[in-house]
Design a protein around this motif. Sequence first.
Motif, PDB file in Angstrom:
ATOM      1  N   LYS A 214      36.708  21.810  13.804  1.00 51.19           N
ATOM      2  CA  LYS A 214      35.987  20.555  13.971  1.00 51.19           C
ATOM      3  C   LYS A 214      36.309  19.599  12.841  1.00 51.19           C
ATOM      4  O   LYS A 214      36.498  20.001  11.689  1.00 51.19           O
ATOM      5  N   ASN A 215      36.362  18.307  13.204  1.00 53.69           N
ATOM      6  CA  ASN A 215      36.670  17.256  12.239  1.00 53.69           C
ATOM      7  C   ASN A 215      37.996  17.546  11.526  1.00 53.69           C
ATOM      8  O   ASN A 215      38.153  17.324  10.338  1.00 53.69           O
ATOM      9  N   GLY A 216      38.972  18.038  12.317  1.00 49.29           N
ATOM     10  CA  GLY A 216      40.264  18.397  11.751  1.00 49.29           C
ATOM     11  C   GLY A 216      41.175  17.196  11.603  1.00 49.29           C
ATOM     12  O   GLY A 216      40.865  16.088  12.043  1.00 49.29           O
ATOM     13  N   ASN A 217      42.308  17.421  10.951  1.00 43.88           N
ATOM     14  CA  ASN A 217      43.298  16.360  10.827  1.00 43.88           C
ATOM     15  C   ASN A 217      44.693  16.961  10.742  1.00 43.88           C
ATOM     16  O   ASN A 217      44.859  18.143  10.427  1.00 43.88           O
ATOM     17  N   ALA A 218      45.676  16.156  11.053  1.00 39.98           N
ATOM     18  CA  ALA A 218      47.078  16.548  10.955  1.00 39.98           C
ATOM     19  C   ALA A 218      47.845  15.383  10.363  1.00 39.98           C
ATOM     20  O   ALA A 218      47.526  14.221  10.612  1.00 39.98           O
ATOM     21  N   ILE A 219      48.851  15.686   9.561  1.00 37.94           N
ATOM     22  CA  ILE A 219      49.610  14.654   8.855  1.00 37.94           C
ATOM     23  C   ILE A 219      51.074  14.708   9.267  1.00 37.94           C
ATOM     24  O   ILE A 219      51.705  15.764   9.240  1.00 37.94           O
ATOM     25  N   PHE A 220      51.583  13.557   9.671  1.00 36.56           N
ATOM     26  CA  PHE A 220      52.999  13.395   9.980  1.00 36.56           C
ATOM     27  C   PHE A 220      53.577  12.448   8.933  1.00 36.56           C
ATOM     28  O   PHE A 220      53.349  11.244   8.982  1.00 36.56           O
ATOM     29  N   GLU A 221      54.301  12.996   7.962  1.00 32.69           N
ATOM     30  CA  GLU A 221      54.838  12.196   6.870  1.00 32.69           C
ATOM     31  C   GLU A 221      56.354  12.199   6.966  1.00 32.69           C
ATOM     32  O   GLU A 221      57.004  13.222   6.772  1.00 32.69           O
ATOM     33  N   SER A 222      56.926  11.045   7.252  1.00 30.86           N
ATOM     34  CA  SER A 222      58.369  10.940   7.430  1.00 30.86           C
ATOM     35  C   SER A 222      59.052  10.617   6.101  1.00 30.86           C
ATOM     36  O   SER A 222      58.401  10.249   5.129  1.00 30.86           O
ATOM     37  N   THR A 223      60.352  10.769   6.079  1.00 34.12           N
ATOM     38  CA  THR A 223      61.147  10.366   4.937  1.00 34.12           C
ATOM     39  C   THR A 223      62.052   9.212   5.349  1.00 34.12           C
ATOM     40  O   THR A 223      62.182   8.917   6.539  1.00 34.12           O
ATOM     41  N   LEU A 224      62.655   8.555   4.399  1.00 36.16           N
ATOM     42  CA  LEU A 224      63.510   7.411   4.700  1.00 36.16           C
ATOM     43  C   LEU A 224      64.632   7.829   5.646  1.00 36.16           C
ATOM     44  O   LEU A 224      65.261   8.870   5.476  1.00 36.16           O
ATOM     45  N   GLU A 225      64.859   6.998   6.640  1.00 34.95           N
ATOM     46  CA  GLU A 225      65.905   7.175   7.644  1.00 34.95           C
ATOM     47  C   GLU A 225      65.689   8.415   8.503  1.00 34.95           C
ATOM     48  O   GLU A 225      66.627   8.948   9.090  1.00 34.95           O
ATOM     49  N   ASN A 226      64.442   8.874   8.592  1.00 38.93           N
ATOM     50  CA  ASN A 226      64.120   9.998   9.463  1.00 38.93           C
ATOM     51  C   ASN A 226      62.821   9.743  10.212  1.00 38.93           C
ATOM     52  O   ASN A 226      62.070   8.820   9.892  1.00 38.93           O
ATOM     53  N   VAL A 227      62.579  10.574  11.214  1.00 38.19           N
ATOM     54  CA  VAL A 227      61.375  10.474  12.035  1.00 38.19           C
ATOM     55  C   VAL A 227      60.730  11.846  12.135  1.00 38.19           C
ATOM     56  O   VAL A 227      61.407  12.847  12.337  1.00 38.19           O
ATOM     57  N   ARG A 228      59.417  11.904  11.946  1.00 31.71           N
ATOM     58  CA  ARG A 228      58.632  13.110  12.236  1.00 31.71           C
ATOM     59  C   ARG A 228      57.922  12.867  13.551  1.00 31.71           C
ATOM     60  O   ARG A 228      57.397  11.787  13.796  1.00 31.71           O
ATOM     61  N   PHE A 229      57.899  13.876  14.415  1.00 29.41           N
ATOM     62  CA  PHE A 229      57.252  13.663  15.699  1.00 29.41           C
ATOM     63  C   PHE A 229      56.487  14.896  16.137  1.00 29.41           C
ATOM     64  O   PHE A 229      56.685  15.998  15.632  1.00 29.41           O
ATOM     65  N   GLY A 230      55.571  14.692  17.051  1.00 32.17           N
ATOM     66  CA  GLY A 230      54.753  15.789  17.556  1.00 32.17           C
ATOM     67  C   GLY A 230      54.074  15.396  18.851  1.00 32.17           C
ATOM     68  O   GLY A 230      54.352  14.342  19.437  1.00 32.17           O
ATOM     69  N   LEU A 231      53.160  16.241  19.266  1.00 23.85           N
ATOM     70  CA  LEU A 231      52.489  16.068  20.555  1.00 23.85           C
ATOM     71  C   LEU A 231      51.015  16.391  20.403  1.00 23.85           C
ATOM     72  O   LEU A 231      50.648  17.442  19.869  1.00 23.85           O
ATOM     73  N   LEU A 232      50.165  15.472  20.849  1.00 20.90           N
ATOM     74  CA  LEU A 232      48.717  15.681  20.882  1.00 20.90           C
ATOM     75  C   LEU A 232      48.311  15.919  22.334  1.00 20.90           C
ATOM     76  O   LEU A 232      48.569  15.079  23.189  1.00 20.90           O
ATOM     77  N   ARG A 233      47.682  17.063  22.600  1.00 16.78           N
ATOM     78  CA  ARG A 233      47.309  17.404  23.976  1.00 16.78           C
ATOM     79  C   ARG A 233      45.822  17.756  24.032  1.00 16.78           C
ATOM     80  O   ARG A 233      45.314  18.499  23.184  1.00 16.78           O
ATOM     81  N   LYS A 234      45.130  17.233  25.042  1.00 21.53           N
ATOM     82  CA  LYS A 234      43.709  17.521  25.223  1.00 21.53           C
ATOM     83  C   LYS A 234      43.547  18.821  25.998  1.00 21.53           C
ATOM     84  O   LYS A 234      44.127  18.973  27.076  1.00 21.53           O
ATOM     85  N   ILE A 235      42.762  19.778  25.451  1.00 26.80           N
ATOM     86  CA  ILE A 235      42.600  21.076  26.108  1.00 26.80           C
ATOM     87  C   ILE A 235      41.173  21.314  26.596  1.00 26.80           C
ATOM     88  O   ILE A 235      40.927  22.251  27.357  1.00 26.80           O
ATOM     89  N   ASP A 236      40.240  20.478  26.161  1.00 23.74           N
ATOM     90  CA  ASP A 236      38.849  20.590  26.621  1.00 23.74           C
ATOM     91  C   ASP A 236      38.159  19.256  26.353  1.00 23.74           C
ATOM     92  O   ASP A 236      38.774  18.327  25.818  1.00 23.74           O
ATOM     93  N   VAL A 237      36.878  19.175  26.697  1.00 26.11           N
ATOM     94  CA  VAL A 237      36.178  17.902  26.612  1.00 26.11           C
ATOM     95  C   VAL A 237      36.288  17.286  25.215  1.00 26.11           C
ATOM     96  O   VAL A 237      36.569  16.098  25.051  1.00 26.11           O
ATOM     97  N   ASN A 238      36.083  18.086  24.198  1.00 25.03           N
ATOM     98  CA  ASN A 238      36.170  17.594  22.816  1.00 25.03           C
ATOM     99  C   ASN A 238      37.082  18.483  21.984  1.00 25.03           C
ATOM    100  O   ASN A 238      36.805  18.780  20.822  1.00 25.03           O
ATOM    101  N   ALA A 239      38.214  18.884  22.564  1.00 23.46           N
ATOM    102  CA  ALA A 239      39.125  19.774  21.867  1.00 23.46           C
ATOM    103  C   ALA A 239      40.581  19.380  22.144  1.00 23.46           C
ATOM    104  O   ALA A 239      40.950  19.072  23.283  1.00 23.46           O
ATOM    105  N   TYR A 240      41.384  19.395  21.084  1.00 31.32           N
ATOM    106  CA  TYR A 240      42.785  18.956  21.162  1.00 31.32           C
ATOM    107  C   TYR A 240      43.672  19.918  20.389  1.00 31.32           C
ATOM    108  O   TYR A 240      43.236  20.557  19.428  1.00 31.32           O
ATOM    109  N   ILE A 241      44.929  20.006  20.832  1.00 36.22           N
ATOM    110  CA  ILE A 241      45.966  20.744  20.138  1.00 36.22           C
ATOM    111  C   ILE A 241      47.026  19.746  19.698  1.00 36.22           C
ATOM    112  O   ILE A 241      47.425  18.882  20.486  1.00 36.22           O
ATOM    113  N   ILE A 242      47.499  19.886  18.467  1.00 35.04           N
ATOM    114  CA  ILE A 242      48.559  19.022  18.002  1.00 35.04           C
ATOM    115  C   ILE A 242      49.671  19.886  17.419  1.00 35.04           C
ATOM    116  O   ILE A 242      49.405  20.884  16.748  1.00 35.04           O
TER     117      ILE A 242
END
Length: 245
Positions: A214-242
């Motif tokens: 609960k009240n979680g967080n995830a950090i996507f920190e890129s570097t110069l000339e690069n991209v960080r990427f991911g996927l956020l998916r809803k799995i329940d009414v108030n629950a997500y997977i990233i």
Amino acid sequence: MSTKCLVSCFFFFQSLLILGQTPEKISYQATIVNADNTLLSKTRIAMKIAILQNSLSGTSVYEEVHSPVTSSNGTVSLEIGGGSPIRGSFSEIVWSKGPYFIETSVDINGGSSYKLQGASQLLSVPYALHAKTAERIADDGNYVLKAKPISFTTSRNANTEDVGNIIECTADATLTIINNFVDMKIGDVINIEAHNGAKLIVETADQVELNYAKNGNAIFESTLENVRFGLLRKIDVNAYIISGQ
């Protein structure tokens, strides 16, 4: 001399970076070891990379070859999409028609007598590439954009427009998932990208779970000339997977 290749952990957890200046390439890193687990260092080898569609025994939609030199610790680094193509076109892969698997074959003598080292699923689809090919996907005879990039430079709550599209973060900002975000249905996704040194934080409200906290967080920190990427998916009414952070 027989050899084996330690690929999966380096590729999927360290090296899925879409290069900012050359977006149609995926960075790839592997460690090459001999059968006795000694490192194969400072040796020019040959590698064949194949992208298989749907399964480990699926159709090969693209193949290319490389001739890298291993480092002193047996590591090779290359860019998928930047080798010498022998089948298909990397830029023509329609990433939405996956799943896709990466198959690696190696000839430690630098020739063309490749030995299959294994194949693993590409767990995080390169969404920047997906977006690039999305314009070629037809819908009732019309070409439509399936994953629209949305500029993201100021912190805000997730909204309806984000669902199914790409959050394209180019300046430090926070995306917040509010309690009872009903505009995002169970199974819906939001694609996440942090570009060229930007840091994107995804956080949830007090009663919302992110990766089972609960009240979680995830950090996507890129570097110069690069991209960080991911996927956020809803799995329940108030629950997500990233994934991907």
